[in-house]
Design an enzyme around this catalytic site. Structure first.
Site, mmCIF file in Angstrom:
data_model
loop_
_atom_site.group_PDB
_atom_site.id
_atom_site.type_symbol
_atom_site.label_atom_id
_atom_site.label_comp_id
_atom_site.label_asym_id
_atom_site.label_seq_id
_atom_site.Cartn_x
_atom_site.Cartn_y
_atom_site.Cartn_z
ATOM 1 N N HIS A 445 0.561 -1.488 -0.094
ATOM 2 C CA HIS A 445 -0.137 0.073 0.272
ATOM 3 C C HIS A 445 0.382 1.320 0.077
ATOM 4 O O HIS A 445 0.528 2.157 0.286
ATOM 5 C CB HIS A 445 -0.867 -0.261 1.620
ATOM 6 C CG HIS A 445 -2.334 0.804 0.899
ATOM 7 N ND1 HIS A 445 -2.329 1.567 -0.375
ATOM 8 C CD2 HIS A 445 -3.544 0.886 2.023
ATOM 9 C CE1 HIS A 445 -4.127 2.170 -0.336
ATOM 10 N NE2 HIS A 445 -4.093 1.217 0.539
ATOM 11 N N ASP A 449 -2.214 1.928 -4.471
ATOM 12 C CA ASP A 449 -3.427 2.678 -3.681
ATOM 13 C C ASP A 449 -4.750 1.411 -4.113
ATOM 14 O O ASP A 449 -4.243 0.992 -5.199
ATOM 15 C CB ASP A 449 -4.447 4.123 -4.225
ATOM 16 C CG ASP A 449 -3.212 4.883 -3.991
ATOM 17 O OD1 ASP A 449 -2.280 4.632 -3.346
ATOM 18 O OD2 ASP A 449 -3.007 6.135 -4.692
#
Length: 474
Positions: A445, A449
């Protein structure tokens, strides 16, 4: 000629000339005598700094092979000869089996087991031992044909490239003596004669008879308390005996996998997103053309090739998932190397499909079968597992319904496939059974995204559910 020059040098500077050179030059052999080679060898021992070697080198060495022009040439020739005989020992009948080069990033390994024992016959390049490294298992092959005389290392030792582990006798001499010495059994000690037994019995001190008063004496209060069961011992848990447990050292591959996976958890901000795929069309495509596919390409048409092509298409649509964080930079790769996770008895390995975007269905199936066979046989090389930009793990072959795979460092994402299960689905307003599969994408992450991750899985879903998209690139 050069012997005359050397004798003149000896006469003028006898005090500084080594005695070995004087002995070497006593008596000039004929020009075609092989003794010139011996003289040349002795001259080489004097080193480059000797004036005599320089004089002899300029004059040449009559009778020596034509390709060797001077003494320095002889020195270089000997050095090359010694370098090429890496496995040979000083004795011409013996050869040393040493640990081979194991890869750029591997400095040592563990001697897992010997495939041969002293006295066994081996041929050239026949494996005699296995070295277990962090990534692969490497064979140590015999450099010569002969009989193993002795094993130098032990199983479980940590060895480096070039370490000797066994000695091989080309003629087999000395092996029988070693084998016979190992089979010598210790003889039982001779029994003592009756006279010796009598003497020993008389020398032993006689035990004093126990007092009848001591035996009839009542026990004390302390003894009575010890005889009663303790209340605390009743409350202690009854653990299984240690004899029912086995302690086995971790293999280097298992330790390496554990370290890498834990490092991934400590480094990456891992998040997993899920989706489900209707496998009806891909399974129908496989059923309709599997016979013709096998007849044409000699390999079975599986589902993995469809997912690899879908992953390639998804990576082309979302290139950030094919990238990686390097310090403060992001590296975007313009190539796609897909790692295929393969579970073996020794641990998880991830061979790589190079340039997967340039492979068709047949090439993908052939390479997957070849790499999986090598992984299970333990013959896969480090080069075949190095690199990789994205990983696919198929836990469905073992019956996994749903999982959250862990990223394979230094990659940024991994796709998890699962088992196909018939579930009731609403299609065209009707509830009908459909072969469904859950797919999961675990991603870093920090770089990726949620939007890109979801679009990636949606592209996988679209291509698998309608493989015709690959033909028209939509």
């Amino acid at each position: 000629m050069w012997p005359t020059i050397i004798r003149r040098k000896l006469a003028t500077n006898a005090s500084s000339t080594p005695s070995v050179l004087k002995q070497a030059l006593q008596g000039t052999p004929p020009a075609n005598s092989p003794r010139y080679a011996t003289i040349a060898k002795r001259l080489v021992l004097l080193g480059r700094g000797s004036n005599i070697v320089n004089i002899a080198g300029r004059q040449g060495c009559p009778g020596y092979p034509a390709h060797v022009k001077h003494i320095r040439g002889v020195q270089v020739s000997f050095a090359l000869s010694m370098w090429t005989r890496l496995y040979s020992s000083e004795n011409g009948d013996l050869a040393d089996a040493v640990v081979p080069f194991m890869g750029e990033s591997i400095s040592d390994g563990t001697l897992a087991k010997f495939l041969k024992k002293p006295g066994d016959r081996v041929e050239v390049d026949e494996p005699i031992a296995q070295i277990e490294t962090d990534k692969v298992t490497i064979d140590v092959n015999s450099p010569e044909a002969g009989i193993i005389q002795k094993l130098v290392a032990k199983e479980g030792d940590v060895v480096q490239p070039g370490i000797k582990i066994a000695v091989i006798s080309k003629s087999g001499e000395g092996v029988a003596h070693v084998a016979s010495s190992e089979k010598v059994t210790s003889k039982p000690p001779p029994e003592s004669s009756p006279a010796e037994k009598k003497t020993v019995t008389e020398e032993l001190p006689k035990a004093k008879p126990s007092s009848p008063k001591a035996s009839s004496r009542p026990s004390s209060a302390t003894d009575a308390q010890a005889a009663q069961p303790s209340k605390s011992s009743v409350k202690e848990p009854q653990l299984p005996p240690k004899e029912r447990e086995r302690r086995v050292p971790m293999t280097r591959l298992r330790k390496r996998v554990a370290t890498r996976l834990k490092d991934a958890q400590n480094t990456f901000a891992m998040l997993t997103t899920f989706n489900e795929v209707d496998m009806t069309n891909l399974m129908k495509l496989r059923a309709d053309h599997k016979d013709a596919f096998f007849e044409r390409h000699g390999v079975k048409l599986g589902l993995m090739s469809g997912f690899v092509k879908a992953a390639v298409s998804a990576l082309q649509h979302q290139p950030v998932i094919n990238g990686v964080i390097d310090g403060d930079d992001i590296i975007y790769r313009d190539y796609i190397d897909i790692s295929i996770a393969v579970g073996t008895s020794k641990g998880l390995v991830v061979p790589v499909l190079r340039d997967a975007d340039k492979l068709n269905f047949a090439d993908i199936e052939k390479q997957i079968n070849m790499l999986a066979k090598k992984a299970n046989d333990g013959t896969i090389s480090i080069d075949e597992m190095a690199g990789g930009t994205f990983t696919i793990s198929n836990g469905g072959v073992y019956g996994s319904l749903l999982s959250t795979p862990i990223i394979n460092p230094p990659q940024s994402a991994i796709l998890g496939m699962h088992s196909i299960v018939n579930r009731p689905m609403v299609v065209g307003g009707e509830v009908i059974p459909r072969p469904m599969m859950y797919i999961a994408l675990t991603y870093d992450h920090r770089l990726i995204d949620g939007r890109e991750a979801v679009f990636f899985l949606r592209r996988i879903k679209d291509v698998v559910e309608d493989p015709r998209r690959l033909l028209i690139d939509v």
